[in-house]
Design an enzyme around this catalytic site. Structure first.
Site, PDB file in Angstrom:
ATOM      1  N   ASN A  19       0.916  -1.317   0.013  1.00 34.77           N
ATOM      2  CA  ASN A  19      -0.163   0.006  -0.147  1.00 34.77           C
ATOM      3  C   ASN A  19       0.863   1.275   0.028  1.00 34.77           C
ATOM      4  O   ASN A  19       1.685   1.401  -0.858  1.00 34.77           O
ATOM      5  CB  ASN A  19      -1.229  -0.156   1.090  1.00 34.77           C
ATOM      6  CG  ASN A  19      -0.789  -0.133   2.471  1.00 34.77           C
ATOM      7  OD1 ASN A  19      -0.211  -1.189   2.725  1.00 34.77           O
ATOM      8  ND2 ASN A  19      -1.125   0.716   3.331  1.00 34.77           N
ATOM      9  N   ASP A  20       0.640   2.101   0.941  1.00 41.32           N
ATOM     10  CA  ASP A  20       1.165   3.474   0.751  1.00 41.32           C
ATOM     11  C   ASP A  20       2.778   3.492   0.594  1.00 41.32           C
ATOM     12  O   ASP A  20       3.495   2.671   1.222  1.00 41.32           O
ATOM     13  CB  ASP A  20       1.341   4.209   2.139  1.00 41.32           C
ATOM     14  CG  ASP A  20      -0.144   4.170   2.875  1.00 41.32           C
ATOM     15  OD1 ASP A  20      -1.160   3.590   2.170  1.00 41.32           O
ATOM     16  OD2 ASP A  20      -0.255   4.352   4.026  1.00 41.32           O
ATOM     17  N   GLN A  36       4.562   0.512   2.272  1.00 45.17           N
ATOM     18  CA  GLN A  36       3.815  -0.446   3.276  1.00 45.17           C
ATOM     19  C   GLN A  36       3.629  -2.012   2.470  1.00 45.17           C
ATOM     20  O   GLN A  36       3.314  -2.261   1.403  1.00 45.17           O
ATOM     21  CB  GLN A  36       2.469  -0.028   3.518  1.00 45.17           C
ATOM     22  CG  GLN A  36       2.237   1.284   4.428  1.00 45.17           C
ATOM     23  CD  GLN A  36       2.647   0.816   5.632  1.00 45.17           C
ATOM     24  OE1 GLN A  36       1.918   0.152   6.211  1.00 45.17           O
ATOM     25  NE2 GLN A  36       3.908   1.301   6.139  1.00 45.17           N
TER      26      GLN A  36
HETATM   27  C1  FRU Z   1      -2.962   4.291   4.701  1.00 43.55           C
HETATM   28  C2  FRU Z   1      -2.805   4.027   5.829  1.00 43.55           C
HETATM   29  C3  FRU Z   1      -2.167   4.586   6.671  1.00 43.55           C
HETATM   30  C4  FRU Z   1      -1.360   3.581   7.630  1.00 43.55           C
HETATM   31  C5  FRU Z   1      -1.128   2.652   6.823  1.00 43.55           C
HETATM   32  C6  FRU Z   1      -0.990   1.043   7.344  1.00 43.55           C
HETATM   33  O1  FRU Z   1      -3.492   3.748   3.532  1.00 43.55           O
HETATM   34  O2  FRU Z   1      -4.230   3.362   6.741  1.00 43.55           O
HETATM   35  O3  FRU Z   1      -2.804   5.467   7.597  1.00 43.55           O
HETATM   36  O4  FRU Z   1      -0.400   4.064   8.258  1.00 43.55           O
HETATM   37  O5  FRU Z   1      -1.934   2.606   5.623  1.00 43.55           O
HETATM   38  O6  FRU Z   1      -0.782   0.376   6.203  1.00 43.55           O
END
Ligand code: FRU
Length: 765
Positions: A19-20, A36
């Site tokens: 993810n991020d 992530q």
């Molecule tokens: C955004 C989020 C962030 C968090 C991360 C966890 O997509 O929810 O706020 O740090 O992903 O993976």
């Protein structure tokens, strides 16, 4: 197997979930993108850690392994999002350690610790101890437990941390902390906009064109026809002292969230977002069937338009990849992904459409740009997204293997989406628009085929097999070593082999993954075990091998398993002779050579003879002589020359080596240096006298480094016989320096140097 829909230009996890984007920066000569990451689960089930990619040019990215893992009471259930600050020769990384306590909790008002943590690193890989800077008790009392995603900057001696948060009143906000060091951060203020979402995630604050912007990813906005169409949103405010105004979405497409920005050394502000949303989005991604999900957006350059809104455009580095421009027509034509489309004129009085596979971008003349799919099944349930635009002036579309990013009006409006065309070649047509399409060519990888195995290294040198009391496992195999050497020097490398469904197979894949080698073409089988080789180093320094390949998984890789995709972006195909015995792998080599040649690659052959593997030496010679003329580059060692040519002198042997396709012959003499010969003549570069720890894999390091050097110098197949002896000498010197470094260290793959180590190593003079 080779991953369907694997992106060419976009960062995707090797396997697992992404993810991020986190910790974006330029540090010690490389761009770094952390992200992530849940390595084992394409659905993202499990604890988040930070994965890591590196790049010299923001175009080709290399996986650099897991950078930070949850491993203590402060980040036990996840290493969440955060950022990076380059502080002199140290990279400071900041993230949220998420801890969810077992029990009857809502995890909003209780049960969750949000710790802001710092780790530092000198190389992006080796991390310091973790240092907790802020914890629940540090936040204002009106905050819920959701406080996270530190974006940290250092300016004029002030460290500033911006955190995303949710208050107990369910208001999204950011909290700003400042301090003279990261250890003494004090709360300064809260910024929010009443009624604008219940939680703001992933904040970022930056200056651009004289304005200050706050970027946030708000959750809980009410969906509208032309705005906030996705489950969660992402955009930016203008910041006027403590006032936030003019929220604008970054992206009106289906897949965009949690962007972060950083500044390059040439002063460009670059934004990278997650080109995805959580499972709440309502659409799916078929890459899950291939063990991975999600990617990041292209890096986008940010500038400011005259009204203060932000313009996003693909990084200019993309221009260098453009080839074969063509005018698009109303009748369908087929183009190979990735490509870049520029829509330069728009007929004002009618609806205009561009179709790419099943994706449709329509300009509705009443002032709306729509991104839709003609068949929503083809796009995992994605249907339509719209943005209001008063006057459309231009569109740019970057299409990768499974994504489309649409930039309208100089990047003022952007729409991004994943899409999943069946084939790499898609039909494109336009009506009402005038548009030009450029295919994007990224050819910069070495593909090696052959054995990947576990070498068992004896705990003692100078004795016979029977006297060794312990052997330590070390992933290797000549072709695999070559991919590792090439990759460590910053090149893209892919390994084609097969390993067993056993722990040694896991070990090989893990080692190659961690070395940045693409393992998507490594198959697994139940039919045989991973190959093993026990090594002993006898008194006279000679190596004896005992191979466990009767048969082994690699030998069973069959020609049907070799597919054109594997050679798509291939500059070099490298192979050796260990895998040319009378088993399916030999035919797999024949297919690989055919396909690589078709894609224009340079074929490189290092016989790397292992006599003990052959019952019949004549058969070995016959096979080597059969494959030799298939290669463009041939490497032979002093120990092999006579067996292959019947000559002991290199010059005398040359006519027998420069045959068939062979244009360049390399002759290595260990510490005595190396020769290279082509039509221009013979070059020589001396070896280095170094204290030898272990020569395992030194020859593989040499050829991997030589090929990487050719790539770095832009040498194409047609240049091979024209390289001057002066240049050849320089390339040999580079490869000698690399293998000299490698022999001073233990093991094969772990001993290979990075490009920085070679340039700093002082052996290149
Ligand atoms: C955004 C989020 C962030 C968090 C991360 C966890 O997509 O929810 O706020 O740090 O992903 O993976």
């Amino acid at each position: 197997m080779i991953g369907q829909w694997r992106q060419k230009l976009h960062i995707e996890p090797p396997s697992g979930w992404l993810n991020d984007p986190n910790g974006l920066c330029y540090f010690k000569g490389k761009y770094h993108v952390f992200f992530q990451y849940v390595p084992g689960s394409p659905e993202g089930e499990g604890r988040k850690c930070w994965g890591h990619y590196e790049s010299y040019d923001m175009i080709s990215w290399k996986f650099a392994g897991v950078a930070i893992e949850p491993d203590n009471e402060y980040d036990l259930t996840g290493v969440f999002s955060g950022s990076a600050v380059v502080n002199g020769d140290t990279l400071e990384l900041f993230y949220t350690g998420n801890v969810e306590h077992p029990g009857d909790h809502d995890y909003i008002t209780s049960g969750r610790d949000s710790n802001q943590i710092r780790v530092s690193t000198k190389d992006g890989r080796e991390m310091s101890a973790k240092d907790v800077l802020l914890r629940n008790s540090s936040y204002p009392e009106y905050c819920s437990c959701h406080v996270r995603d530190p974006k940290v900057t250092l300016e004029n001696g002030i460290w500033r941390m911006v955190l995303g948060a949710r208050t107990l009143e369910n208001e999204g906000c950011v909290l700003i902390y400042e301090g003279k060091t990261p250890d003494d951060l004090e709360f300064v203020k809260k910024l929010s906009v009443p009624g604008f979402g219940y939680m703001w995630e992933c904040p970022d604050m930056f200056e651009l064109g004289g304005n200050t912007y706050l970027s946030v990813s708000p959750q809980g906005l009410t969906h509208e026809e032309y705005r906030y169409q996705n489950v969660y949103s992402s955009g930016y405010f203008k910041v006027n002292v403590d006032e936030l105004t003019d929220f604008e979405e970054f992206d009106y497409g289906f897949d965009f969230y949690a962007p972060q920005t950083f500044e390059t050394t040439d002063g460009r502000r670059i934004l990278i977002g997650w080109m995805g949303l959580g499972s709440e989005s309502g659409y799916t991604n078929p890459t899950v069937d291939f063990g991975r999900q999600h990617c990041l957006t292209l890096p986008r350059e940010l500038t400011v338009s005259s009204d203060g809104s932000i313009l996003q455009n693909p990084i200019r580095e993309i221009y260098s990849l453009r080839i074969s421009p063509s005018e698009l027509r109303s009748e369908q034509r087929w183009y190979k992904l990735p490509f870049d489309v520029v829509v330069n004129t728009v007929k004002p009085d009618e609806d205009c459409v561009i179709e790419i596979g099943k994706a449709k971008i329509t300009w509705h003349n009443e002032g709306c740009l729509e991104f839709s799919f003609t068949d929503d099944k083809a796009a995992g349930g994605r249907t339509s997204r719209k943005v209001r635009i008063e006057n459309l002036s231009d569109i740019r579309i970057v299409a990768d293997r499974s994504s489309l990013e649409v930039f309208a009006n100089g990047g003022r409006y952007v729409m991004s989406s994943r899409f999943y065309p069946e084939f790499e070649t898609v039909a494109v047509s336009v009506s009402g628009f005038r548009a030009q399409l450029f295919e994007l060519e990224i050819k910069n990888s070495l593909v090696a085929i052959g054995e990947a195995l576990i070498d068992f290294i004896p705990d003692r040198k100078g004795c016979d097999f029977g006297e060794v009391s312990a052997f330590a496992p070390a992933p290797g195999g000549a072709p695999a070593n070559v991919t590792a050497a090439f990759s460590k020097l910053g090149g893209n490398a892919r390994m084609i082999t097969q390993v067993g469904n056993d722990p040694f197979g896991d070990m090989i894949i893990k080692t190659l993954d961690e070395t940045g080698v693409d393992t998507s073409a490594v198959s697994r089988t139940d039919s045989a075990n991973t190959a093993l080789a026990f090594v002993s180093l006898s008194r006279n320094g000679n190596r004896t091998f005992s191979f466990y390949r009767n048969p082994s998984a690699d030998m069973l890789l069959s020609p049907e398993q070799i597919i054109p995709d594997m050679f798509d972006d291939c500059t070099f195909l490298h192979f050796c002779s260990v895998s040319l015995g009378d088993f399916p792998m030999r035919d797999a080599h024949r297919t690989a050579i055919l396909l690589a040649r078709k894609s224009g690659a340079i074929i490189s052959f290092d016989p790397n003879l292992r006599f003990m593997l052959w019952d019949d030496r004549d058969e070995l010679k016959r096979v080597v002589l059969e494959f030799l003329p298939e290669s463009d580059i041939l490497k032979v060692s002093d120990e092999e020359l006579e067996f292959i040519t019947g000559e002991t002198d290199f010059e005398a042997a040359l006519p027998k080596l420069l045959t068939g396709n062979v244009k360049l012959v390399i002759y290595t003499c260990g510490a005595d240096g190396a020769y290279a010969a082509n039509r221009e003549g013979i070059a020589y570069a001396p070896g280095h006298e170094v204290i030898t720890a272990d020569t395992t894999g030194a020859g593989d390091c040499f050829i991997g480094a030589f090929l990487r050097c050719l790539e770095l110098n832009g040498i194409k197949k047609d240049d091979l016989d024209k390289i001057s002896t002066g240049m050849l000498k320089a390339y040999l010197a580079f490869a000698n320096a690399c293998s000299a470094i490698s022999v001073t260290r233990k093991g094969a793959i772990p001993s290979y140097p990075t490009l920085e180590e070679v340039l700093r190593g002082g052996l290149l003079t």
